[in-house]
Motif scaffolding. Structure first.
Motif, PDB file in Angstrom:
ATOM      1  N   TRP A 154      10.335   8.580  15.298  1.00 13.19           N
ATOM      2  CA  TRP A 154       9.241   7.658  15.004  1.00 13.19           C
ATOM      3  C   TRP A 154       9.352   6.437  15.914  1.00 13.19           C
ATOM      4  O   TRP A 154      10.013   5.463  15.590  1.00 13.19           O
ATOM      5  CB  TRP A 154       9.254   7.239  13.533  1.00 13.19           C
ATOM      6  CG  TRP A 154       8.746   8.306  12.619  1.00 13.19           C
ATOM      7  CD1 TRP A 154       9.459   8.972  11.651  1.00 13.19           C
ATOM      8  CD2 TRP A 154       7.421   8.838  12.573  1.00 13.19           C
ATOM      9  NE1 TRP A 154       8.644   9.884  11.024  1.00 13.19           N
ATOM     10  CE2 TRP A 154       7.392   9.824  11.561  1.00 13.19           C
ATOM     11  CE3 TRP A 154       6.248   8.588  13.288  1.00 13.19           C
ATOM     12  CZ2 TRP A 154       6.234  10.555  11.254  1.00 13.19           C
ATOM     13  CZ3 TRP A 154       5.108   9.324  12.982  1.00 13.19           C
ATOM     14  CH2 TRP A 154       5.109  10.286  11.978  1.00 13.19           C
ATOM     15  N   TYR A 190       9.518  18.090   3.305  1.00  7.62           N
ATOM     16  CA  TYR A 190       8.367  17.755   4.157  1.00  7.62           C
ATOM     17  C   TYR A 190       7.409  18.935   4.236  1.00  7.62           C
ATOM     18  O   TYR A 190       7.808  20.089   4.054  1.00  7.62           O
ATOM     19  CB  TYR A 190       8.854  17.404   5.569  1.00  7.62           C
ATOM     20  CG  TYR A 190       9.609  16.100   5.658  1.00  7.62           C
ATOM     21  CD1 TYR A 190       8.950  14.894   5.843  1.00  7.62           C
ATOM     22  CD2 TYR A 190      11.000  16.083   5.558  1.00  7.62           C
ATOM     23  CE1 TYR A 190       9.645  13.699   5.927  1.00  7.62           C
ATOM     24  CE2 TYR A 190      11.712  14.889   5.642  1.00  7.62           C
ATOM     25  CZ  TYR A 190      11.027  13.696   5.831  1.00  7.62           C
ATOM     26  OH  TYR A 190      11.711  12.519   5.908  1.00  7.62           O
ATOM     27  N   SER A 191       6.176  18.613   4.573  1.00 10.33           N
ATOM     28  CA  SER A 191       5.187  19.673   4.804  1.00 10.33           C
ATOM     29  C   SER A 191       5.501  20.356   6.132  1.00 10.33           C
ATOM     30  O   SER A 191       6.191  19.791   6.988  1.00 10.33           O
ATOM     31  CB  SER A 191       3.782  19.068   4.869  1.00 10.33           C
ATOM     32  OG  SER A 191       3.673  18.229   6.010  1.00 10.33           O
ATOM     33  N   ARG A 194      13.858   6.668  13.594  1.00 11.34           N
ATOM     34  CA  ARG A 194      14.471   7.787  12.864  1.00 11.34           C
ATOM     35  C   ARG A 194      13.811   9.090  13.304  1.00 11.34           C
ATOM     36  O   ARG A 194      12.628   9.111  13.660  1.00 11.34           O
ATOM     37  CB  ARG A 194      14.244   7.564  11.363  1.00 11.34           C
ATOM     38  CG  ARG A 194      14.993   8.515  10.454  1.00 11.34           C
ATOM     39  CD  ARG A 194      14.939   8.015   9.015  1.00 11.34           C
ATOM     40  NE  ARG A 194      13.791   8.536   8.275  1.00 11.34           N
ATOM     41  CZ  ARG A 194      13.500   8.169   7.023  1.00 11.34           C
ATOM     42  NH1 ARG A 194      14.243   7.265   6.400  1.00 11.34           N
ATOM     43  NH2 ARG A 194      12.468   8.687   6.398  1.00 11.34           N
ATOM     44  N   ARG A 231       0.825  -1.212   0.000  1.00 13.66           N
ATOM     45  CA  ARG A 231       0.000   0.000   0.000  1.00 13.66           C
ATOM     46  C   ARG A 231       0.856   1.257   0.000  1.00 13.66           C
ATOM     47  O   ARG A 231       0.350   2.354  -0.174  1.00 13.66           O
ATOM     48  CB  ARG A 231      -0.856   0.059   1.264  1.00 13.66           C
ATOM     49  CG  ARG A 231      -1.794  -1.091   1.416  1.00 13.66           C
ATOM     50  CD  ARG A 231      -2.192  -1.175   2.886  1.00 13.66           C
ATOM     51  NE  ARG A 231      -2.901  -2.394   3.187  1.00 13.66           N
ATOM     52  CZ  ARG A 231      -4.222  -2.495   3.233  1.00 13.66           C
ATOM     53  NH1 ARG A 231      -4.963  -1.446   3.006  1.00 13.66           N
ATOM     54  NH2 ARG A 231      -4.784  -3.636   3.515  1.00 13.66           N
ATOM     55  N   CYS A 232       2.114   1.109   0.285  1.00 12.96           N
ATOM     56  CA  CYS A 232       2.977   2.270   0.483  1.00 12.96           C
ATOM     57  C   CYS A 232       3.914   2.498  -0.703  1.00 12.96           C
ATOM     58  O   CYS A 232       4.453   3.589  -0.863  1.00 12.96           O
ATOM     59  CB  CYS A 232       3.815   2.104   1.755  1.00 12.96           C
ATOM     60  SG  CYS A 232       2.952   1.267   3.121  1.00 12.96           S
ATOM     61  N   ILE A 267       7.164  10.262  -4.001  1.00 13.95           N
ATOM     62  CA  ILE A 267       6.163  11.219  -3.519  1.00 13.95           C
ATOM     63  C   ILE A 267       6.346  11.378  -2.018  1.00 13.95           C
ATOM     64  O   ILE A 267       6.141  12.440  -1.458  1.00 13.95           O
ATOM     65  CB  ILE A 267       4.752  10.716  -3.875  1.00 13.95           C
ATOM     66  CG1 ILE A 267       4.595  10.711  -5.393  1.00 13.95           C
ATOM     67  CG2 ILE A 267       3.685  11.568  -3.217  1.00 13.95           C
ATOM     68  CD1 ILE A 267       3.359  10.006  -5.881  1.00 13.95           C
ATOM     69  N   ALA A 319      10.671  13.692  10.068  1.00 10.40           N
ATOM     70  CA  ALA A 319      10.919  14.708   9.034  1.00 10.40           C
ATOM     71  C   ALA A 319      12.399  14.992   8.847  1.00 10.40           C
ATOM     72  O   ALA A 319      12.809  16.137   8.689  1.00 10.40           O
ATOM     73  CB  ALA A 319      10.166  16.003   9.367  1.00 10.40           C
ATOM     74  N   CYS A 323       4.452   5.444  -3.182  1.00 15.81           N
ATOM     75  CA  CYS A 323       5.053   6.709  -2.762  1.00 15.81           C
ATOM     76  C   CYS A 323       6.377   6.540  -2.028  1.00 15.81           C
ATOM     77  O   CYS A 323       7.111   7.511  -1.873  1.00 15.81           O
ATOM     78  CB  CYS A 323       4.094   7.462  -1.848  1.00 15.81           C
ATOM     79  SG  CYS A 323       2.479   7.775  -2.597  1.00 15.81           S
ATOM     80  N   HIS A 324       6.668   5.345  -1.512  1.00 17.64           N
ATOM     81  CA  HIS A 324       7.861   5.168  -0.681  1.00 17.64           C
ATOM     82  C   HIS A 324       8.728   4.010  -1.158  1.00 17.64           C
ATOM     83  O   HIS A 324       8.216   2.944  -1.479  1.00 17.64           O
ATOM     84  CB  HIS A 324       7.456   4.817   0.763  1.00 17.64           C
ATOM     85  CG  HIS A 324       6.764   5.909   1.502  1.00 17.64           C
ATOM     86  ND1 HIS A 324       7.409   7.026   1.995  1.00 17.64           N
ATOM     87  CD2 HIS A 324       5.463   6.050   1.875  1.00 17.64           C
ATOM     88  CE1 HIS A 324       6.539   7.801   2.631  1.00 17.64           C
ATOM     89  NE2 HIS A 324       5.347   7.240   2.577  1.00 17.64           N
ATOM     90  N   THR A 382      -0.780  16.881   7.051  1.00 14.40           N
ATOM     91  CA  THR A 382       0.296  16.160   6.366  1.00 14.40           C
ATOM     92  C   THR A 382      -0.019  16.038   4.888  1.00 14.40           C
ATOM     93  O   THR A 382      -1.189  15.960   4.494  1.00 14.40           O
ATOM     94  CB  THR A 382       0.498  14.743   6.948  1.00 14.40           C
ATOM     95  OG1 THR A 382       1.535  14.090   6.207  1.00 14.40           O
ATOM     96  CG2 THR A 382      -0.773  13.899   6.833  1.00 14.40           C
ATOM     97  N   LYS A 383       1.036  16.004   4.086  1.00 13.40           N
ATOM     98  CA  LYS A 383       0.782  15.838   2.653  1.00 13.40           C
ATOM     99  C   LYS A 383       0.833  14.365   2.250  1.00 13.40           C
ATOM    100  O   LYS A 383       0.836  14.047   1.068  1.00 13.40           O
ATOM    101  CB  LYS A 383       1.733  16.699   1.819  1.00 13.40           C
ATOM    102  CG  LYS A 383       3.196  16.367   1.926  1.00 13.40           C
ATOM    103  CD  LYS A 383       3.986  17.275   0.959  1.00 13.40           C
ATOM    104  CE  LYS A 383       5.463  16.964   0.976  1.00 13.40           C
ATOM    105  NZ  LYS A 383       6.213  17.775   0.010  1.00 13.40           N
ATOM    106  N   MET A 384       0.888  13.487   3.228  1.00 17.94           N
ATOM    107  CA  MET A 384       0.784  12.060   2.903  1.00 17.94           C
ATOM    108  C   MET A 384      -0.696  11.753   2.703  1.00 17.94           C
ATOM    109  O   MET A 384      -1.455  11.676   3.671  1.00 17.94           O
ATOM    110  CB  MET A 384       1.370  11.203   4.028  1.00 17.94           C
ATOM    111  CG  MET A 384       1.041   9.724   3.906  1.00 17.94           C
ATOM    112  SD  MET A 384       2.255   8.711   4.746  1.00 17.94           S
ATOM    113  CE  MET A 384       1.268   7.352   5.332  1.00 17.94           C
TER     114      MET A 384
END
Ligand code: HEC
Length: 245
Positions: free
Chosen positions: A130, A116-117, A106, A81-82, A96, A109, A85-86, A149-151
């Motif tokens: 995280w 990052y937003s 980590r 699912r990720c 993205i 941001a 973008c990742h 968030t822009k995710m």
């Protein structure tokens, strides 16, 4: 005679006018007749939100119990699912979204070369790094946990899938990230096990846990014992050497 005629004209005009008004009323009534909606009232579909709210009230997953037995293959499958973008591989490109290698533990941001937003850079004050819990909350509902968030990912509500996914993330670049000891209160054996002070042994410092190169082989990732990294206790017990006599 002509008076009668005038009277008739006036009466006729009056009748005609009344007639026109009546017709206009009928016609507009037909045009603007309110139609009853098929379903009365304002329908609000709440069950999912309610369920999510209830979920939020629950305790976070018992990582110490769940990570060692997590299904990494299922976690990798959930990561599908990720991938739009990742990337997750070490040194992988930002897409993205930022590369996620080593994202467990980590700094939020912090990945180089990714813009990052403001919402995410601002989130550093809530979660500097995280942690397992922070990732859990973010992945459950990104926009709810980090508003703005822009995710643009709706969220993964299935707790089991999330636990497997987070265990997989940990296996990709953060295998040394210390997992807390299992919560004794949530073991099958319950409260009795909780009395053993040894249960705290596995709690290693979360940040900057020294991970020797030999401590990080991929095979250790799903090791059965999260307490592996804690043989420090016996060493401490032997350290107070008697002073020279
Ligand atoms: C539609 C694209 C998209 C999808 C799908 C997506 N992400 Fe993201 N992700 C992003 C973007 C963009 C950001 C940066 C967010 C920001 O700056 O607000 C991000 C940020 C993150 C971060 C924070 C990283 C950091 O360095 O602080 C994590 C963790 C993350 N995503 C995990 C996931 C996981 C796990 C999935 C799959 C369940 C996923 N994302 C799915 C686009 C996406």
């Amino acid at each position: 005679m002509s008076g009668d005629l005038n009277f008739n004209k006036i009466m006729g005009a009056g009748l005609a006018t009344a007639f026109v008004i009546l017709i206009a009323q009928q016609v507009s009534g037909a045009i603007y007749a309110p139609k009853a909606p098929e379903k009365m009232g304002y329908f609000v579909d709440v069950p999912e939100e309610a369920a999510a709210g209830a979920e939020e009230a629950e305790l976070p997953p018992d990582w110490g119990t769940l990570i060692p037995v997590a299904d990494l293959a299922a976690g990798e499958a959930a990561f599908a699912r990720c991938v739009a973008c990742h990337t997750i591989n070490a040194g992988g490109a930002n897409g993205i979204g930022p590369n996620l290698n080593g994202v467990v533990g980590r700094a939020v941001a912090s990945h180089g070369g990714f813009a990052y937003s403001e919402a995410m850079t601002g989130h550093v004050s809530v979660d500097p790094t995280w942690s397992l819990d922070a990732l859990d909350k973010f992945i459950t509902a990104p926009a709810r946990y980090v508003a703005g968030t822009k995710m643009s990912f709706a969220g993964l509500r299935d707790t089991e899938a999330r636990v497997n996914l987070i265990a997989y993330l940990r296996s990709q670049g953060s295998p040394g990230f210390a997992v807390p000891a299992p919560d004794p209160a949530r073991q099958p054996g319950g409260a009795a096990a909780g009395a053993a002070p040894a249960a705290t042994e596995g709690v290693a410092p979360v940040e900057g846990a020294p991970v020797g190169p030999e401590a990080a082989p991929a095979t250790g990732v799903a090791g059965q014992s999260p307490t592996q990294a804690a043989p420090a206790a016996p060493a401490a017990a032997t350290s107070p050497a008697p002073p020279n006599a």
